[in-house]
Write a protein that holds these residues in place. Structure first.
Motif, PDB file in Angstrom:
ATOM      1  N   ALA A  68      43.619  40.841 -78.454  1.00 46.64           N
ATOM      2  CA  ALA A  68      42.839  39.609 -78.287  1.00 46.64           C
ATOM      3  C   ALA A  68      42.369  39.122 -79.649  1.00 46.64           C
ATOM      4  O   ALA A  68      41.999  39.926 -80.516  1.00 46.64           O
ATOM      5  CB  ALA A  68      41.640  39.838 -77.372  1.00 46.64           C
ATOM      6  N   THR A  75      47.099  34.945 -72.241  1.00 48.38           N
ATOM      7  CA  THR A  75      45.941  34.087 -72.011  1.00 48.38           C
ATOM      8  C   THR A  75      45.596  33.380 -73.313  1.00 48.38           C
ATOM      9  O   THR A  75      45.568  34.011 -74.370  1.00 48.38           O
ATOM     10  CB  THR A  75      44.728  34.908 -71.539  1.00 48.38           C
ATOM     11  N   THR A 117      39.101  42.133 -67.983  1.00 46.82           N
ATOM     12  CA  THR A 117      40.042  41.024 -67.875  1.00 46.82           C
ATOM     13  C   THR A 117      41.149  41.369 -66.881  1.00 46.82           C
ATOM     14  O   THR A 117      41.348  42.527 -66.505  1.00 46.82           O
ATOM     15  CB  THR A 117      40.667  40.706 -69.251  1.00 46.82           C
ATOM     16  N   ARG A 133      40.163  35.667 -81.636  1.00 51.02           N
ATOM     17  CA  ARG A 133      39.312  34.475 -81.474  1.00 51.02           C
ATOM     18  C   ARG A 133      38.923  33.975 -82.855  1.00 51.02           C
ATOM     19  O   ARG A 133      38.680  34.761 -83.778  1.00 51.02           O
ATOM     20  CB  ARG A 133      38.063  34.814 -80.664  1.00 51.02           C
ATOM     21  N   GLY A 187      37.421  35.247 -73.801  1.00 54.56           N
ATOM     22  CA  GLY A 187      37.994  33.983 -73.369  1.00 54.56           C
ATOM     23  C   GLY A 187      36.999  33.048 -72.718  1.00 54.56           C
ATOM     24  O   GLY A 187      37.361  32.265 -71.831  1.00 54.56           O
ATOM     25  N   HIS A 214      41.145  30.972 -78.670  1.00 51.66           N
ATOM     26  CA  HIS A 214      41.318  32.386 -78.354  1.00 51.66           C
ATOM     27  C   HIS A 214      42.683  32.589 -77.721  1.00 51.66           C
ATOM     28  O   HIS A 214      43.237  31.684 -77.087  1.00 51.66           O
ATOM     29  CB  HIS A 214      40.213  32.872 -77.404  1.00 51.66           C
ATOM     30  N   TRP A 215      43.251  33.759 -77.899  1.00 50.52           N
ATOM     31  CA  TRP A 215      44.522  34.102 -77.276  1.00 50.52           C
ATOM     32  C   TRP A 215      44.575  35.620 -77.103  1.00 50.52           C
ATOM     33  O   TRP A 215      43.978  36.379 -77.872  1.00 50.52           O
ATOM     34  CB  TRP A 215      45.708  33.599 -78.103  1.00 50.52           C
ATOM     35  N   GLY A 242      43.288  29.698 -75.001  1.00 48.21           N
ATOM     36  CA  GLY A 242      42.408  28.591 -74.688  1.00 48.21           C
ATOM     37  C   GLY A 242      41.710  28.036 -75.906  1.00 48.21           C
ATOM     38  O   GLY A 242      41.771  28.599 -77.009  1.00 48.21           O
ATOM     39  N   ASP A 250      42.074  26.179 -70.838  1.00 47.98           N
ATOM     40  CA  ASP A 250      42.513  27.568 -70.825  1.00 47.98           C
ATOM     41  C   ASP A 250      43.767  27.698 -69.973  1.00 47.98           C
ATOM     42  O   ASP A 250      43.940  26.975 -68.980  1.00 47.98           O
ATOM     43  CB  ASP A 250      41.419  28.485 -70.253  1.00 47.98           C
TER      44      ASP A 250
END
Length: 984
Positions: free
Chosen positions: A336, A291, A250, A338, A218, A317-318, A293, A274
């Motif tokens: 995750a 999360t 994280t 990206r 992230g 990214h998430w 961004g 983000d």
């Protein structure tokens, strides 16, 4: 007197006395029906759960009444009588505070704002379990969430500037040997996992990866901690590493709802946004976190040519998470993803180029006539590269421009493109079935696809209107491009059994398994050669059989001939050879500029078992030790090349050296076994200080040789013994944090990427007197010292910094250096194993013995000053790295210049609302550091071009962040931002 009822009167008196006594006894009880309530905050106004608040009476005697704060920082103490009291709030790691409270009418209230009791709180992973960095008996640099935010860290360049001993290698897809990290001068000189294992292990949430793409989760948003451990790693679990390990962790979901948002805008016209949000699911024990961004903008590498800017971020990214936290079970799963679709970072020219010499490398043709083997691609170019236009190019003994003069600017006609993505999943299970034992499992899956295209010729020249293969002035020119396509799929599993006994003995037992599959295709294009850009298939099919060359159609892809001298074919004869999914050749006979392909594909697996134990002797001494065994198995599924040759028409030369080829069977399931260990002691004369010493053996498995050696297919493992001792502790009422260490690495075998002169007893006349492409040499060492300090001079002013010194020496190693065009060719006399003498005309012999290792600056330091003025925090960070060698040759003209970086930041914050606004300038002095360049990537072979990757130019911007719920305080460099600690 009436005495008729004496018992009745006595009874009435007894009843009256009893009622009076009960009334008297009831008075205190009634008076103690009151309570003291309040809230405990941190210095920024965030709620602090788990704080113990106790009451003392006016004389300072303990009343025996206390309570703990809940998730919102609130507490309530019941059964308190009216009167004056003192309340004490205490929590481990924070300064205990005392405040007066008056209970009147049955109520009293008080609030606290606690400050940290130490300068910085950083937790890292040790051999036995998590521990404070001051209790880890080795050199570790850690960053908590607050430090990451306050220092504005969002990439590996920032991490390098703030970490002792860490150097970043190439960060460009046009590097033919991948991107690497170095710690204390230990790194990788070849493509990771394909030729050799990485030296520095990298982890995201405890899952190992050898890929640098997407390493910073992230863009370092919503990261709870980072730490860099130096020295051999392995008994802590995960993948063994000879140089050290870098870990990113994280933030996990919690039972408290919170929101964390960030927005950033810079003068490079980049925009970053983000968001992290999470909390409990109803009244259950399950919580969630999401999360996400985006980072977009114009290129950090401006392009004055028509190809568009490079290093242009366009990524999203998430990462969703779910967590179950029970009495004995903690289970967290995180996914995750990206995606990057901008323009990648590219290498730039680091020195001037020759624009007048027609031929850079001469030779003879098959008839013995003089010919030009390498025409100058810059002949007639109108200017120097924009990256060096401010440099003094007159000194032939100093080829690399200093950082004051370099500019991260390019002049390209080919656009930079990237289409890369990452998917990652982590399952983390911790079970504590009893108070003394815990069982944990960590499973990881990581899949990456890197597809990046960059211009590599250094100019924006293109074909003219009359001839597409001559520029507008009639000169031949270069128009080259590289497309690097890499796929990686890795899975890992780790099982760990750990004790947490109340006694003196603790242990950890672990098992680790990892496997991976990594094909890649490095595709090189040249659009300025007619034979590579026109359809000459018919001509090739008609003429190639008459040259008498071994043909692909006759020998196939697995014969000894295909692996030794190679086989020949017309373009398009062998299609789609790449296992990475990229196109291997073209069926229409036109290469379309695609003249060169390196096909690589490695398959690997690791099995490891480890054990650690520690035993406390009395109250001051602790002995510890650990052992680990690794089995690494690797296969070269592909190690092949297609080379386009200009015969006046296009021809392909194929060379196959994979595990299926005759003579290269040793590349199938090649196996390396290593046992590594550590042992040491800790001595703590006080709870706030520790002496330690450790001896550890580190290693990394051997690998496969490249195309420079046909007689051997593997090389030996690399090993060293590390000796380290140091002191860590707190002084000056815990305001001064100090760490000092010295170390010595004694190499049992050090890898040098070069051929080596054979000893006399192995020399045979008529055969090569050199061996290997990667050699393991003895007699090398690394030594150094590190000093870290953080001092909170006042509640407003804190200063922290570090210094490291590194020295090294290579063992005796005589060779012909590949990459110095100025080296003379001389006639040498040698003796063979029979005692006969013979002569050979070769380049001058060079002995690397006594030289320093590459990417190892002798001195490096960083100092950060923090000053709080009301609701504004000012930070300044000054770092300096002295010059370093680019390779083991240590040629003075190849040295990478020293580099100074100054960052300034002002942070305005609100103590309770969780709002921050940052104004910042990174690299205020606008000095650019050369991260790495490799002479064996072109300069030594006649191109006359030095290319390498650079750090960023000056960046100015504004960043705003907002936190709702959860932790508003980021316990960073000054111990958290907010009002001075004290009752309120």
């Amino acid at each position: 007197m009436d005495r008729r009822h004496p018992d009745g009167r006595r009874t009435r008196r007894l009843i009256l006395l009893a009622l009076l006594a009960m009334a008297v006894l009831a008075l205190p009880a009634a008076a103690q029906d009151g309570s003291v309530s309040g809230t405990v905050y941190d210095r920024e106004g965030g709620a602090l759960p788990g704080v113990t608040v106790s009451l003392q009476d006016a004389d300072g005697e303990d009343t025996g009444k206390s309570a703990q704060t809940d998730a919102s920082g609130a507490f309530r103490i019941d059964g308190v009588a009216d009167g004056a009291y003192t309340a004490t709030a205490s929590l481990q790691g924070f300064r205990s505070l005392i405040a007066t409270v008056e209970v009147s009418g049955g109520t009293g209230s008080v609030e606290f704002a606690l400050g940290l009791s130490v300068v910085e709180q950083i937790v890292v992973q040790g051999e036995i379990g998590e521990e404070n960095v001051l209790r880890r008996p080795m050199t570790v640099t850690g960053f908590n969430e607050g430090m990451v935010v306050e220092l504005g860290m969002n990439n590996n360049n920032d991490l390098e500037a703030l970490t002792p001993g860490l150097q970043i290698g190439h960060q460009s897809p046009d590097s033919g040997h991948g991107n690497h990290l170095y710690l204390r001068g230990i790194g990788s000189q070849r493509n990771q996992e394909f030729f050799q294992a990485t030296a520095v292990a990298t982890y995201v949430d405890g899952v190992y990866t050898d890929e640098l793409y997407g390493l910073e989760p992230g863009n370092l948003f919503d990261v709870e901690s980072m730490n860099v451990a130096r020295g051999p790693q392995g008994t802590t679990g995960g993948r063994a590493a000879i140089a050290g390990a870098i870990s990113f962790n994280t933030i996990k979901p919690t039972a408290q709802f919170d929101v964390n948002a960030l927005a950033e805008y810079t003068d490079q016209t980049s925009q970053r946004g983000d968001l992290a949000i999470g909390g409990p699911i109803g009244d259950s024990r399950v919580s969630w976190r999401l999360t996400a961004g985006s980072w977009q903008g114009e290129g950090a590498q401006p392009n004055i040519g028509p190809g568009g800017d490079y290093d242009e971020p366009d990524n999203t990214h998430w990462a969703p998470q779910l967590r179950y936290l029970g009495e004995t079970v903690d289970f967290n799963i995180r996914y995750a993803a990206r995606e990057d679709s901008g323009a990648p970072r590219t290498s730039v020219e680091l020195t001037g180029r020759d624009v007048t010499t027609e031929c850079l490398l001469t030779g003879t043709d098959p008839d013995g006539n003089p010919t030009c083997l390498f025409p100058n691609p810059f002949l007639g170019a109108a200017n120097q590269a924009p990256s060096v236009r401010d440099c003094d190019l007159s000194d032939p003994n100093r080829l690399i421009c200093p950082g004051d003069d370099l500019r991260n600017v390019v002049d390209y006609n080919t656009p930079g493109n990237e289409d890369s993505e990452l998917q990652m999943a982590v399952a983390d299970l911790n079970i504590r079935p009893s108070s003394g034992i815990s069982l944990s499992y960590k499973g990881g899956y990581r899949e990456t696809t890197e597809n990046a295209q960059t211009d590599t010729d250094g100019t924006s020249r293109m074909g003219g209107p009359d001839d597409p293969f001559l520029d507008a002035n009639g000169y031949p020119f270069a128009d080259t491009m590289v497309n690097y396509f890499r796929y990686s799929e890795q899975t890992s599993h780790e099982l760990r059994l750990a004790s947490s006994f109340t006694g003196d003995f603790q242990f950890v037992l672990g098992a680790y398994q990892r496997d991976g599959d990594e094909p890649y295709d490095a595709r090189f294009f040249n659009f300025a050669v007619p034979a590579f850009n026109t359809n000459t298939l018919a001509t090739c099919q008609a003429l190639l059989p008459f040259f008498g060359l071994p043909l692909l159609s006759e020998h196939g892809t697995t014969s000894r001939q295909s692996g030794q001298g190679g086989v020949w074919a017309c373009p398009g004869e062998l299609l789609d050879w790449s296992n990475a999914g990229a196109i291997g050749a073209f069926s229409d006979g036109n290469m379309n500029g695609h003249w060169l392909d390196f096909y690589g594909h490695s398959r690997f697996e690791t099995r490891a078992y480890y054990a650690n134990a520690e035993y406390q002797l009395g109250s001051n001494w602790t002995l510890f030790g650990g052992i680990r065994h690794d089995q690494d198995i690797k296969t070269h599924v592909q190690n092949d090349v297609r080379i386009g040759i200009d015969f006046g028409f296009g021809v392909d030369l194929w060379i196959f050296r994979n595990a299926a080829v005759e003579g290269f069977e040793g590349k199938n399931d090649a196996e390396w076994n290593q046992t590594t260990w550590n042992a040491g002691f800790q001595y703590s004369p006080t709870p706030a200080s520790m002496w330690y010493g450790r001896v550890s053996k580190g290693g990394r498995p051997g690998g496969f040789v490249g195309f420079g050696n046909m007689n051997e297919v593997t090389f030996d493992s690399e090993e060293l013994i590390n000796y380290e001792t140091g002191w860590k502790g707190l002084l000056a009422d815990n305001r001064l944090q100090l760490e000092a260490s010295v170390f010595y690495n004694d190499y049992q075998g050090y890898w040098v990427n070069s051929t080596r002169l054979l000893p006399v007893e192995r020399r045979i006349q008529g055969e090569s007197i050199f061996e290997g492409e990667m050699n393991t040499i003895e007699g090398s060492f690394i030594s150094g010292l590190e000093f870290n300090a953080a001092y909170r001079a006042t509640d407003r002013f804190t200063i922290r910094g570090w210094y490291n010194y590194l020295d090294s020496e290579l063992g005796d190693f005589e060779t012909i250096y590949c990459c110095d065009p100025a080296a003379e060719t001389v006639t040498h006399q040698f003796q063979d194993r029979e005692g006969n003498t013979f002569t050979q005309e070769i380049a001058s012999l060079t002995n690397f013995g006594g030289n320093r290792m590459p990417l190892q600056p002798r001195h490096k330091f960083s100092v950060t000053a923090i000053y709080d003025l009301g609701n504004v925090r000012f930070l300044g960070t000054l770092g300096h790295t002295t010059e370093k060698n680019t390779d083991v040759s240590n040629l003075p003209k190849y040295k990478i210049p020293e580099y100074t970086r100054l960052d300034l930041r002002a942070i305005w914050f609100t103590p309770r609302e969780g709002l921050q606004v940052h104004l910042f300038a990174k690299n205020l002095l606008d000095q650019i550091a050369v991260q790495q360049w490799r002479p064996n990537e072109g300069y030594g072979f006649g191109t006359g071009v030095i290319r390498g990757s650079l750090t960023d130019e000056r960046e100015v911007g504004v960043m705003a962040s907002f936190r709702l719920g959860g932790r508003k305080t980021l316990y960073g460099l000054g111990g958290g931002m907010g009002p001075s600690a004290g009752g309120k």
